[in-house]
Design an enzyme around this catalytic site. Structure first.
Site, PDB file in Angstrom:
ATOM      1  N   CYS A 142      28.074  -7.936   9.193  1.00  0.00           N
ATOM      2  CA  CYS A 142      29.706  -7.515  10.205  1.00  0.00           C
ATOM      3  C   CYS A 142      29.341  -7.136  11.071  1.00  0.00           C
ATOM      4  CB  CYS A 142      30.561  -7.933   9.579  1.00  0.00           C
ATOM      5  SG  CYS A 142      32.030  -8.142  10.828  1.00  0.00           S
TER       6      CYS A 142
ATOM      7  N   HIS B 188      22.244 -17.105  10.164  1.00  0.00           N
ATOM      8  CA  HIS B 188      22.887 -17.897  11.521  1.00  0.00           C
ATOM      9  C   HIS B 188      22.118 -19.341  11.951  1.00  0.00           C
ATOM     10  CE1 HIS B 188      25.574 -15.140  12.573  1.00  0.00           C
ATOM     11  NE2 HIS B 188      24.726 -14.036  11.650  1.00  0.00           N
TER      12      HIS B 188
ATOM     13  N   GLU C 121      32.867 -19.103  11.186  1.00  0.00           N
ATOM     14  CA  GLU C 121      31.935 -17.966  10.497  1.00  0.00           C
ATOM     15  C   GLU C 121      31.870 -18.275   8.901  1.00  0.00           C
ATOM     16  OE1 GLU C 121      32.431 -13.873  10.754  1.00  0.00           O
ATOM     17  OE2 GLU C 121      33.418 -14.436  13.071  1.00  0.00           O
TER      18      GLU C 121
ATOM     19  N   CYS D  29      32.558 -13.259  16.947  1.00  0.00           N
ATOM     20  CA  CYS D  29      31.473 -12.782  15.872  1.00  0.00           C
ATOM     21  C   CYS D  29      29.862 -11.883  16.464  1.00  0.00           C
ATOM     22  CB  CYS D  29      30.828 -14.170  15.145  1.00  0.00           C
ATOM     23  SG  CYS D  29      29.707 -13.941  13.917  1.00  0.00           S
TER      24      CYS D  29
ATOM     25  N   GLY E 279      26.316 -13.122  15.073  1.00  0.00           N
ATOM     26  CA  GLY E 279      26.599 -14.279  15.982  1.00  0.00           C
ATOM     27  C   GLY E 279      26.059 -14.770  17.557  1.00  0.00           C
TER      28      GLY E 279
END
Ligand SMILES: N[C@@H](CCC[C@H](N)C(=O)O)C(=O)O
Length: 275
Positions: free
Chosen positions: A81, A155, A210, A219, A222
């Site tokens: 994250c 992703h 997400e 994100c 991301g």
């Protein structure tokens, strides 16, 4: 239980300090904490634990004192994250758990990443993104071709069709994706070009749905995936990509062969006691 609350460009987290690894947080407890009506409310939980004291962090204890145990708001575990690392680092600094602000190693399930604190900005040397396949995402009647990117977590970066606006997408419902390509689920990014900026080589805007949390305002991993695809599509071996998300701007910089940076603000906003 004492908690803190923080966010990075609106991607918000409940932070729980558990330095000696005494806390066994169940998926249900995490989901309860993250519930926006019946709990504190967050996109995820960051448990702050000494790497040596956590089974998932112990192998990295020689390289990083602290392990970020990240959970999505549904209680599921994710490997990485990017905004979480930046908020986790802000917490370590605010609580005097680290001293050298120029290199703070943080162990994650995707390996050790390194954070640099520069005032309100926290920049992280992330795991290099890897573009590895083509895929598609669907929202309602629309299908978008995309690129699968491994940032430690999965992703799917999809460019919107010409003229389609980001805010026309309905992301209340999870986008469809190919489960054979992403057997453990995927975070889906939708991207459009944005007007040129003097401080970046490329500028894009995105929304994200997400895995495990639904649509979020930002994100970090991301944005890293989107930055990597944008540089590749522009034919740039290196460069800086400004990525606008609903919660603010993140910057992705690829400045040497194996060095990818994710930068943006990270703030703590509250502390409290769980009853
Ligand atoms: N918001 C995060 C990503 C959190 C994990 C993701 N939902 C997953 O399941 O992989 C970020 O800032 O990177």
């Amino acid at each position: 239980m004492h908690f803190s609350k923080g966010h990075g460009t609106g991607n918000d987290f409940v932070i729980v300090e558990d330095v000696d690894g005494a806390l066994d947080l169940s998926a249900t407890q995490v989901a309860d904490l993250c519930h926006r009506r019946f709990g504190i409310g967050a996109d995820g939980v960051l448990r702050v634990v000494r790497a040596a004291k956590d089974p998932a962090g112990a192998a990295m204890a020689g390289d990083a004192e602290w392990f970020m145990d990240y959970r999505n708001s549904d209680g599921s575990i994710a490997e990485m994250c990017g905004n979480g690392v930046r908020v986790f680092t802000r917490y370590l600094v605010a609580h005097g758990l680290v001293s050298d602000l120029s290199d703070i190693p943080v162990a994650t399930r995707a390996g050790v990443v390194h954070a640099v604190v520069e005032g309100d900005q926290i920049r992280v040397h992330m795991k290099s993104p890897s573009l590895y396949a083509a895929g598609t995402a669907t929202t309602g009647p629309l299908t978008f071709p995309g690129v699968a990117v491994d940032c430690g977590n999965p992703h799917l970066v999809c460019q919107l069709h010409d003229g389609l606006a980001l805010d026309s997408l309905d992301l209340h419902v999870a986008p469809g994706f190919d489960k054979t390509l992403f057997p453990s689920g995927v975070n889906v990014e939708f991207v459009v070009p944005a007007p040129a900026l003097p401080e970046a080589d490329l500028h894009v805007a995105m929304r994200v749905y997400e895995r495990g949390s639904g649509e979020t305002l930002s994100c970090g991993s991301g944005a890293l995936a989107v930055g990597a695809v944008a540089l590749r599509d522009a034919g740039l071996a290196m460069g800086t990509v400004a990525v606008d998300l609903p919660g603010g701007r993140l910057t992705v910089t690829h400045d040497s062969e194996d060095r990818w940076w994710l930068a943006g603000p990270a703030v703590l906003v509250a502390t409290g006691e769980l009853l």
